[in-house]
Design a protein around this motif. Structure first.
Motif, PDB file in Angstrom:
ATOM      1  N   PHE A  38       0.827  -1.211   0.000  1.00  0.00           N
ATOM      2  CA  PHE A  38       0.000   0.000   0.000  1.00  0.00           C
ATOM      3  C   PHE A  38       0.861   1.261   0.000  1.00  0.00           C
ATOM      4  N   VAL A  39       1.873   1.299   0.855  1.00  0.00           N
ATOM      5  CA  VAL A  39       2.677   2.522   0.982  1.00  0.00           C
ATOM      6  C   VAL A  39       3.717   2.667  -0.126  1.00  0.00           C
ATOM      7  N   ALA A  40       3.836   1.677  -0.981  1.00  0.00           N
ATOM      8  CA  ALA A  40       4.852   1.698  -2.033  1.00  0.00           C
ATOM      9  C   ALA A  40       4.444   2.511  -3.258  1.00  0.00           C
ATOM     10  N   GLU A  41       3.181   2.895  -3.354  1.00  0.00           N
ATOM     11  CA  GLU A  41       2.731   3.597  -4.558  1.00  0.00           C
ATOM     12  C   GLU A  41       1.596   4.556  -4.237  1.00  0.00           C
ATOM     13  N   PRO A  42       1.326   5.492  -5.148  1.00  0.00           N
ATOM     14  CA  PRO A  42       0.204   6.413  -4.945  1.00  0.00           C
ATOM     15  C   PRO A  42      -1.108   5.657  -4.739  1.00  0.00           C
ATOM     16  N   MET A  43      -2.037   6.281  -4.051  1.00  0.00           N
ATOM     17  CA  MET A  43      -3.282   5.622  -3.657  1.00  0.00           C
ATOM     18  C   MET A  43      -4.221   5.352  -4.826  1.00  0.00           C
ATOM     19  N   GLN A  82      -4.619  13.355  11.708  1.00  0.00           N
ATOM     20  CA  GLN A  82      -3.638  12.275  11.766  1.00  0.00           C
ATOM     21  C   GLN A  82      -3.345  11.848  13.206  1.00  0.00           C
ATOM     22  N   ASP A  83      -4.322  12.035  14.079  1.00  0.00           N
ATOM     23  CA  ASP A  83      -4.168  11.688  15.485  1.00  0.00           C
ATOM     24  C   ASP A  83      -4.424  10.201  15.689  1.00  0.00           C
ATOM     25  N   ASP A  84      -3.461   9.505  16.256  1.00  0.00           N
ATOM     26  CA  ASP A  84      -3.524   8.060  16.462  1.00  0.00           C
ATOM     27  C   ASP A  84      -4.773   7.656  17.238  1.00  0.00           C
ATOM     28  N   GLU A  85      -4.971   8.260  18.384  1.00  0.00           N
ATOM     29  CA  GLU A  85      -6.093   7.874  19.245  1.00  0.00           C
ATOM     30  C   GLU A  85      -7.449   8.191  18.607  1.00  0.00           C
ATOM     31  N   GLN A 107      -1.119   3.106  11.059  1.00  0.00           N
ATOM     32  CA  GLN A 107       0.293   3.093  10.658  1.00  0.00           C
ATOM     33  C   GLN A 107       0.441   3.131   9.143  1.00  0.00           C
ATOM     34  N   CYS A 108      -0.424   2.406   8.463  1.00  0.00           N
ATOM     35  CA  CYS A 108      -0.399   2.356   7.005  1.00  0.00           C
ATOM     36  C   CYS A 108      -0.653   3.752   6.416  1.00  0.00           C
ATOM     37  N   CYS A 113       1.138   8.920   4.135  1.00  0.00           N
ATOM     38  CA  CYS A 113       1.173  10.390   4.175  1.00  0.00           C
ATOM     39  C   CYS A 113       2.596  10.915   4.277  1.00  0.00           C
ATOM     40  N   ASP A 114       3.412  10.292   5.101  1.00  0.00           N
ATOM     41  CA  ASP A 114       4.802  10.711   5.250  1.00  0.00           C
ATOM     42  C   ASP A 114       5.561  10.592   3.930  1.00  0.00           C
TER      43      ASP A 114
END
Length: 117
Positions: A38-43, A82-85, A107-108, A113-114
């Protein structure tokens, strides 16, 4: 690369070191192949079930509420700053995700986003 925390060097074996640092990046051995893909390419137009932590059942529940694409869930992630909780609690309420699934999805999206924003 950051030095290994002392607690991990003294023989305590853990699957995942959870410590915060701006320089810390998720180790490949602690993320699923689905997460890495998932994080390897644009959405693009990826379905919601492409998100790590979201399988067919949770994906169907999210789709029923209008969250049919990963990008729509990303929108909610951004609305919640982007708040975890906040995000994990929202996901648990929205589709019945458990803590592990909600954290995996968070996390994904955070790593995506990062990388891309």
């Amino acid at each position: 690369m950051l030095p290994m925390p002392a607690a991990l060097r003294v023989g305590k074996r853990t699957k995942r070191a959870e410590w915060k640092s701006d320089a810390y990046h998720t180790d490949m051995s602690t993320t699923s192949q689905k997460h890495r893909d998932f994080v390897a390419e644009p959405m693009g137009e990826k379905p919601v079930s492409a998100l790590s932590g979201i399988g067919e059942v949770l994906g169907r529940k999210l789709e029923e509420q209008g969250f049919d694409k990963a990008s729509v869930v990303l929108g909610q992630f951004l609305v919640l700053k982007q708040d975890d909780e906040l995000f994990t609690e929202w996901l648990k309420d929205a589709c019945g995700a458990n803590t592990r699934q909600a954290s995996s999805c968070y996390q994904c999206l955070k790593e995506w986003c990062d990388t891309f924003l």
